[in-house]
Design a protein around this motif. Structure first.
Motif, PDB file in Angstrom:
ATOM      1  N   LEU A  83       0.809  -1.228   0.000  1.00 38.58           N
ATOM      2  CA  LEU A  83       0.000   0.000   0.000  1.00 38.58           C
ATOM      3  C   LEU A  83       0.838   1.272   0.000  1.00 38.58           C
ATOM      4  N   ALA A  84       2.146   1.131   0.129  1.00 38.13           N
ATOM      5  CA  ALA A  84       3.026   2.307   0.178  1.00 38.13           C
ATOM      6  C   ALA A  84       3.060   3.017  -1.178  1.00 38.13           C
ATOM      7  N   PRO A  85       3.155   4.350  -1.149  1.00 35.41           N
ATOM      8  CA  PRO A  85       3.247   5.090  -2.414  1.00 35.41           C
ATOM      9  C   PRO A  85       4.403   4.553  -3.264  1.00 35.41           C
ATOM     10  N   GLY A  86       4.201   4.507  -4.543  1.00 39.53           N
ATOM     11  CA  GLY A  86       5.218   3.977  -5.451  1.00 39.53           C
ATOM     12  C   GLY A  86       5.084   2.470  -5.594  1.00 39.53           C
ATOM     13  N   VAL A  87       5.143   1.768  -4.482  1.00 38.57           N
ATOM     14  CA  VAL A  87       4.981   0.313  -4.506  1.00 38.57           C
ATOM     15  C   VAL A  87       3.559  -0.027  -4.926  1.00 38.57           C
ATOM     16  N   ARG A  88       2.608   0.754  -4.436  1.00 37.63           N
ATOM     17  CA  ARG A  88       1.200   0.497  -4.767  1.00 37.63           C
ATOM     18  C   ARG A  88       0.961   0.539  -6.273  1.00 37.63           C
ATOM     19  N   ARG A  89       1.576   1.500  -6.927  1.00 36.67           N
ATOM     20  CA  ARG A  89       1.420   1.625  -8.384  1.00 36.67           C
ATOM     21  C   ARG A  89       1.981   0.389  -9.098  1.00 36.67           C
ATOM     22  N   LEU A  90       3.140  -0.062  -8.648  1.00 33.70           N
ATOM     23  CA  LEU A  90       3.739  -1.279  -9.225  1.00 33.70           C
ATOM     24  C   LEU A  90       2.884  -2.504  -8.934  1.00 33.70           C
ATOM     25  N   ALA A  91       2.395  -2.612  -7.700  1.00 35.09           N
ATOM     26  CA  ALA A  91       1.561  -3.750  -7.316  1.00 35.09           C
ATOM     27  C   ALA A  91       0.295  -3.798  -8.165  1.00 35.09           C
ATOM     28  N   GLU A  92      -0.301  -2.645  -8.419  1.00 32.52           N
ATOM     29  CA  GLU A  92      -1.525  -2.622  -9.228  1.00 32.52           C
ATOM     30  C   GLU A  92      -1.231  -3.000 -10.676  1.00 32.52           C
ATOM     31  N   ALA A  93      -0.108  -2.554 -11.198  1.00 32.17           N
ATOM     32  CA  ALA A  93       0.270  -2.930 -12.566  1.00 32.17           C
ATOM     33  C   ALA A  93       0.471  -4.443 -12.665  1.00 32.17           C
ATOM     34  N   LEU A  94       1.141  -5.014 -11.677  1.00 28.83           N
ATOM     35  CA  LEU A  94       1.348  -6.469 -11.666  1.00 28.83           C
ATOM     36  C   LEU A  94       0.014  -7.194 -11.525  1.00 28.83           C
ATOM     37  N   TYR A  95      -0.863  -6.687 -10.665  1.00 30.42           N
ATOM     38  CA  TYR A  95      -2.184  -7.293 -10.499  1.00 30.42           C
ATOM     39  C   TYR A  95      -2.924  -7.310 -11.837  1.00 30.42           C
ATOM     40  N   ARG A  96      -2.892  -6.196 -12.562  1.00 29.14           N
ATOM     41  CA  ARG A  96      -3.596  -6.110 -13.855  1.00 29.14           C
ATOM     42  C   ARG A  96      -3.037  -7.120 -14.866  1.00 29.14           C
ATOM     43  N   VAL A  97      -1.721  -7.307 -14.881  1.00 27.03           N
ATOM     44  CA  VAL A  97      -1.106  -8.291 -15.788  1.00 27.03           C
ATOM     45  C   VAL A  97      -1.586  -9.692 -15.422  1.00 27.03           C
ATOM     46  N   ILE A  98      -1.584 -10.007 -14.131  1.00 31.94           N
ATOM     47  CA  ILE A  98      -2.041 -11.332 -13.689  1.00 31.94           C
ATOM     48  C   ILE A  98      -3.519 -11.515 -14.015  1.00 31.94           C
ATOM     49  N   ALA A  99      -4.344 -10.511 -13.722  1.00 32.10           N
ATOM     50  CA  ALA A  99      -5.779 -10.612 -13.997  1.00 32.10           C
ATOM     51  C   ALA A  99      -6.055 -10.801 -15.486  1.00 32.10           C
ATOM     52  N   ALA A 100      -5.321 -10.098 -16.315  1.00 29.34           N
ATOM     53  CA  ALA A 100      -5.526 -10.203 -17.764  1.00 29.34           C
ATOM     54  C   ALA A 100      -5.089 -11.557 -18.317  1.00 29.34           C
ATOM     55  N   ASN A 101      -4.220 -12.244 -17.591  1.00 33.93           N
ATOM     56  CA  ASN A 101      -3.689 -13.523 -18.070  1.00 33.93           C
ATOM     57  C   ASN A 101      -4.049 -14.698 -17.176  1.00 33.93           C
ATOM     58  N   ARG A 102      -5.009 -14.519 -16.293  1.00 35.53           N
ATOM     59  CA  ARG A 102      -5.328 -15.575 -15.333  1.00 35.53           C
ATOM     60  C   ARG A 102      -5.794 -16.861 -15.991  1.00 35.53           C
ATOM     61  N   TYR A 103      -6.361 -16.788 -17.162  1.00 34.34           N
ATOM     62  CA  TYR A 103      -6.786 -18.003 -17.861  1.00 34.34           C
ATOM     63  C   TYR A 103      -5.589 -18.835 -18.316  1.00 34.34           C
TER      64      TYR A 103
END
Length: 122
Positions: free
Chosen positions: A86-106
């Motif tokens: 949740l820390a600034p900077g890290v949060r942005r990276l974490a969300e980007a990684l989450y989006r990549v995983i979500a888009a490729n979860r299949y």
């Protein structure tokens, strides 16, 4: 209301991840969004199809922020990791990684064609 984590019960990868979440944070109510009263929680099916949802302390959270809140609720060393996410900077990276995983979860272990987010949008 108990802390609640809502996931896509139609997705094999999400269901496997939810079982892990239940083991990490046994006091958190982990359930498929399809079984939840979304209107009472202030959520829509579209929001839940797009990202993991957290309802609990600190208000609602989605995506990587929901993962972070789950880790904080898990306690022990996990809570430190949750706060880092949740820390600034890290949060942005974490969300980007989450989006990549979500888009490729299949494509991930346990994933099926039903896990493809883009096929169920709106």
């Amino acid at each position: 209301m108990a802390d609640t984590l809502l996931f896509d019960g139609d997705c094999g990868f999400c269901s496997t991840s939810a079982r892990l979440a239940s083991r990490l944070a046994p006091d958190v109510h982990v359930q498929p969004y399809q079984d939840g009263d979304l209107a009472a929680l202030g959520l829509t099916p579209a929001q839940c199809e797009q990202a993991l949802q957290w309802i609990g302390p600190g208000g609602p959270a989605a995506g990587s922020a929901a993962v972070a809140r789950l880790l904080i609720a898990a306690g022990r060393g996990w809570s430190v990791l949750g706060r880092v996410l949740l820390a600034p900077g890290v949060r942005r990276l974490a969300e980007a990684l989450y989006r990549v995983i979500a888009a490729n979860r299949y494509r991930l272990p346990g994933g099926t064609p039903a896990c493809r987010v883009s096929s169920r949008q709106q």
